[in-house]
Write a protein that holds these residues in place. Structure first.
Motif, PDB file in Angstrom:
ATOM      1  N   TRP A 169      27.478  35.001 -25.279  1.00 28.87           N
ATOM      2  CA  TRP A 169      28.855  34.594 -24.988  1.00 28.87           C
ATOM      3  C   TRP A 169      29.329  33.476 -25.908  1.00 28.87           C
ATOM      4  N   GLN A 170      28.465  32.524 -26.206  1.00 26.98           N
ATOM      5  CA  GLN A 170      28.891  31.334 -26.927  1.00 26.98           C
ATOM      6  C   GLN A 170      28.926  31.504 -28.448  1.00 26.98           C
ATOM      7  N   PHE A 171      27.969  32.207 -29.029  1.00 32.02           N
ATOM      8  CA  PHE A 171      27.912  32.277 -30.490  1.00 32.02           C
ATOM      9  C   PHE A 171      29.125  32.963 -31.109  1.00 32.02           C
ATOM     10  N   PRO A 172      29.561  34.111 -30.590  1.00 30.84           N
ATOM     11  CA  PRO A 172      30.765  34.725 -31.189  1.00 30.84           C
ATOM     12  C   PRO A 172      31.989  33.812 -31.119  1.00 30.84           C
ATOM     13  N   SER A 173      32.134  33.084 -30.014  1.00 29.77           N
ATOM     14  CA  SER A 173      33.265  32.152 -29.897  1.00 29.77           C
ATOM     15  C   SER A 173      33.167  31.038 -30.931  1.00 29.77           C
ATOM     16  N   ALA A 174      31.964  30.502 -31.112  1.00 25.29           N
ATOM     17  CA  ALA A 174      31.769  29.442 -32.110  1.00 25.29           C
ATOM     18  C   ALA A 174      32.043  29.979 -33.511  1.00 25.29           C
ATOM     19  N   MET A 175      31.609  31.198 -33.790  1.00 27.73           N
ATOM     20  CA  MET A 175      31.848  31.798 -35.105  1.00 27.73           C
ATOM     21  C   MET A 175      33.339  32.034 -35.325  1.00 27.73           C
ATOM     22  N   ASP A 176      34.018  32.526 -34.303  1.00 26.52           N
ATOM     23  CA  ASP A 176      35.464  32.735 -34.418  1.00 26.52           C
ATOM     24  C   ASP A 176      36.191  31.415 -34.669  1.00 26.52           C
ATOM     25  N   ARG A 177      35.780  30.366 -33.952  1.00 25.62           N
ATOM     26  CA  ARG A 177      36.411  29.051 -34.166  1.00 25.62           C
ATOM     27  C   ARG A 177      36.200  28.590 -35.599  1.00 25.62           C
ATOM     28  N   GLN A 178      34.980  28.720 -36.115  1.00 23.68           N
ATOM     29  CA  GLN A 178      34.692  28.282 -37.486  1.00 23.68           C
ATOM     30  C   GLN A 178      35.555  29.038 -38.477  1.00 23.68           C
ATOM     31  N   LEU A 179      35.600  30.356 -38.371  1.00 25.76           N
ATOM     32  CA  LEU A 179      36.381  31.150 -39.321  1.00 25.76           C
ATOM     33  C   LEU A 179      37.873  30.864 -39.200  1.00 25.76           C
ATOM     34  N   SER A 180      38.351  30.712 -37.986  1.00 25.75           N
ATOM     35  CA  SER A 180      39.766  30.418 -37.781  1.00 25.75           C
ATOM     36  C   SER A 180      40.143  29.051 -38.348  1.00 25.75           C
ATOM     37  N   GLN A 181      39.345  28.039 -38.059  1.00 27.47           N
ATOM     38  CA  GLN A 181      39.642  26.687 -38.525  1.00 27.47           C
ATOM     39  C   GLN A 181      39.493  26.550 -40.038  1.00 27.47           C
ATOM     40  N   ASP A 182      38.413  27.104 -40.582  1.00 27.24           N
ATOM     41  CA  ASP A 182      38.119  26.905 -42.004  1.00 27.24           C
ATOM     42  C   ASP A 182      38.820  27.897 -42.920  1.00 27.24           C
ATOM     43  N   SER A 183      39.141  29.089 -42.408  1.00 25.72           N
ATOM     44  CA  SER A 183      39.641  30.142 -43.287  1.00 25.72           C
ATOM     45  C   SER A 183      40.838  30.903 -42.746  1.00 25.72           C
ATOM     46  N   ALA A 184      41.363  30.499 -41.599  1.00 22.53           N
ATOM     47  CA  ALA A 184      42.491  31.198 -40.974  1.00 22.53           C
ATOM     48  C   ALA A 184      42.224  32.706 -40.905  1.00 22.53           C
ATOM     49  N   MET A 185      41.010  33.040 -40.474  1.00 24.10           N
ATOM     50  CA  MET A 185      40.569  34.428 -40.472  1.00 24.10           C
ATOM     51  C   MET A 185      39.827  34.718 -39.167  1.00 24.10           C
ATOM     52  N   GLN A 186      39.897  35.956 -38.718  1.00 25.65           N
ATOM     53  CA  GLN A 186      39.121  36.400 -37.562  1.00 25.65           C
ATOM     54  C   GLN A 186      37.758  36.895 -38.039  1.00 25.65           C
ATOM     55  N   SER A 187      36.784  36.895 -37.143  1.00 26.97           N
ATOM     56  CA  SER A 187      35.442  37.341 -37.531  1.00 26.97           C
ATOM     57  C   SER A 187      35.434  38.811 -37.948  1.00 26.97           C
ATOM     58  N   GLY A 188      36.266  39.634 -37.311  1.00 27.45           N
ATOM     59  CA  GLY A 188      36.339  41.041 -37.712  1.00 27.45           C
ATOM     60  C   GLY A 188      36.854  41.197 -39.131  1.00 27.45           C
ATOM     61  N   GLU A 189      37.877  40.414 -39.477  1.00 25.26           N
ATOM     62  CA  GLU A 189      38.407  40.458 -40.844  1.00 25.26           C
ATOM     63  C   GLU A 189      37.331  40.026 -41.840  1.00 25.26           C
ATOM     64  N   TYR A 190      36.640  38.941 -41.515  1.00 27.15           N
ATOM     65  CA  TYR A 190      35.579  38.464 -42.403  1.00 27.15           C
ATOM     66  C   TYR A 190      34.510  39.545 -42.579  1.00 27.15           C
ATOM     67  N   SER A 191      34.128  40.201 -41.495  1.00 27.44           N
ATOM     68  CA  SER A 191      33.093  41.235 -41.561  1.00 27.44           C
ATOM     69  C   SER A 191      33.504  42.373 -42.485  1.00 27.44           C
ATOM     70  N   VAL A 192      34.749  42.818 -42.375  1.00 27.63           N
ATOM     71  CA  VAL A 192      35.238  43.901 -43.243  1.00 27.63           C
ATOM     72  C   VAL A 192      35.263  43.433 -44.699  1.00 27.63           C
ATOM     73  N   LEU A 193      35.793  42.234 -44.940  1.00 26.39           N
ATOM     74  CA  LEU A 193      35.833  41.710 -46.310  1.00 26.39           C
ATOM     75  C   LEU A 193      34.434  41.589 -46.881  1.00 26.39           C
ATOM     76  N   ALA A 194      33.476  41.148 -46.066  1.00 24.43           N
ATOM     77  CA  ALA A 194      32.093  41.004 -46.534  1.00 24.43           C
ATOM     78  C   ALA A 194      31.503  42.354 -46.919  1.00 24.43           C
ATOM     79  N   VAL A 195      31.702  43.373 -46.084  1.00 18.97           N
ATOM     80  CA  VAL A 195      31.177  44.711 -46.397  1.00 18.97           C
ATOM     81  C   VAL A 195      31.771  45.218 -47.702  1.00 18.97           C
ATOM     82  N   LEU A 196      33.084  45.089 -47.848  1.00 21.53           N
ATOM     83  CA  LEU A 196      33.736  45.571 -49.067  1.00 21.53           C
ATOM     84  C   LEU A 196      33.285  44.784 -50.291  1.00 21.53           C
ATOM     85  N   SER A 197      33.143  43.466 -50.153  1.00 20.80           N
ATOM     86  CA  SER A 197      32.766  42.649 -51.315  1.00 20.80           C
ATOM     87  C   SER A 197      31.312  42.860 -51.718  1.00 20.80           C
TER      88      SER A 197
END
Length: 162
Positions: free
Chosen positions: A25-53
Motif C-alpha cells: 500500500w505504501q510504496f506505490p504512493s511514495a513512488m507516485d509522490r516522488q514522480l509527481s513532485q520531482d517530474s510532474a509525472m505519474q508512475s504509469g507514464e514513467y513506466s511507459v516512457l522507461a519501456v520505450l526508452s
C-alpha cells in the motif's frame, strides 16, 4: 472450503503478511509522490516512457508495451491517449500490420525521461536498496520471482480434441 480446512497463518506469518500488506500500500504512493513532485509525472507514464526508452526499437506496438509492463491493454490504451495529448509519445502506422499502430517517444518524451530518471533512480536506491544488506537483496531476488509466479494468471490448459 470450510473453516476447518483453512490453513490459517501462524503468528509469524501474520506479522510478515501485515508488513507486506503495508509495503504494497505504501510504496506505490511514495513512488507516485516522488514522480509527481520531482517530474510532474505519474508512475504509469514513467513506466511507459522507461519501456520505450530502453527498447532497441524506435517504436513498439502497444501490445508489446502492455506485455512488458504486464498491464491490461485497455489500461494502457487510456494512458497512451493522455500521453499523446501531453506530447510525450507519438503514434505511427505499424509497418507490418497497417490496421495497427506503433508508439514511440517524442522529443518531449525523451526529454521527460532523461530528466525524471536520475531522481527516480535515486528514490529507488534510497528507499529500497540502501536500507538492505547484500544478503537481503539476495533473499528478495529469490523470493519475489516465486511470489510473482504464484500470482501470475496461468493460461488455461488446452483440452485435447477427440
Amino acid at each position: 472450503m470450510g473453516s476447518e480446512d483453512t490453513r490459517w497463518l501462524n503468528e509469524r506469518e501474520q506479522n510478515l503478511w501485515q508488513i507486506i500488506r503495508e509495503f504494497i500500500w505504501q510504496f506505490p504512493s511514495a513512488m507516485d509522490r516522488q514522480l509527481s513532485q520531482d517530474s510532474a509525472m505519474q508512475s504509469g507514464e514513467y513506466s511507459v516512457l522507461a519501456v520505450l526508452s530502453e527498447s532497441k526499437e524506435t517504436s513498439l506496438r502497444p501490445a508489446e508495451v502492455a506485455n512488458e509492463l504486464r498491464w491490461d491493454r485497455s489500461r494502457l490504451s487510456h494512458l497512451l491517449r493522455r500521453m499523446e495529448a501531453k506530447g510525450l509519445i507519438t503514434r505511427c502506422s505499424d509497418t507490418l500490420d497497417r490496421r495497427g499502430h506503433q508508439i514511440g517517444l517524442s522529443e518531449q518524451g525523451w526529454q521527460a525521461i532523461r530528466e525524471a530518471a536520475p531522481l527516480h533512480v535515486q528514490f529507488v536506491r534510497e528507499s529500497l536498496f540502501d536500507s538492505l544488506t547484500p544478503a537481503e537483496h539476495a533473499a528478495l531476488e529469490t523470493a519475489l520471482p516465486k511470489i510473482l509466479a504464484a500470482i501470475t494468471p496461468r493460461e488455461p490448459e488446452s483440452v485435447p480434441a477427440d
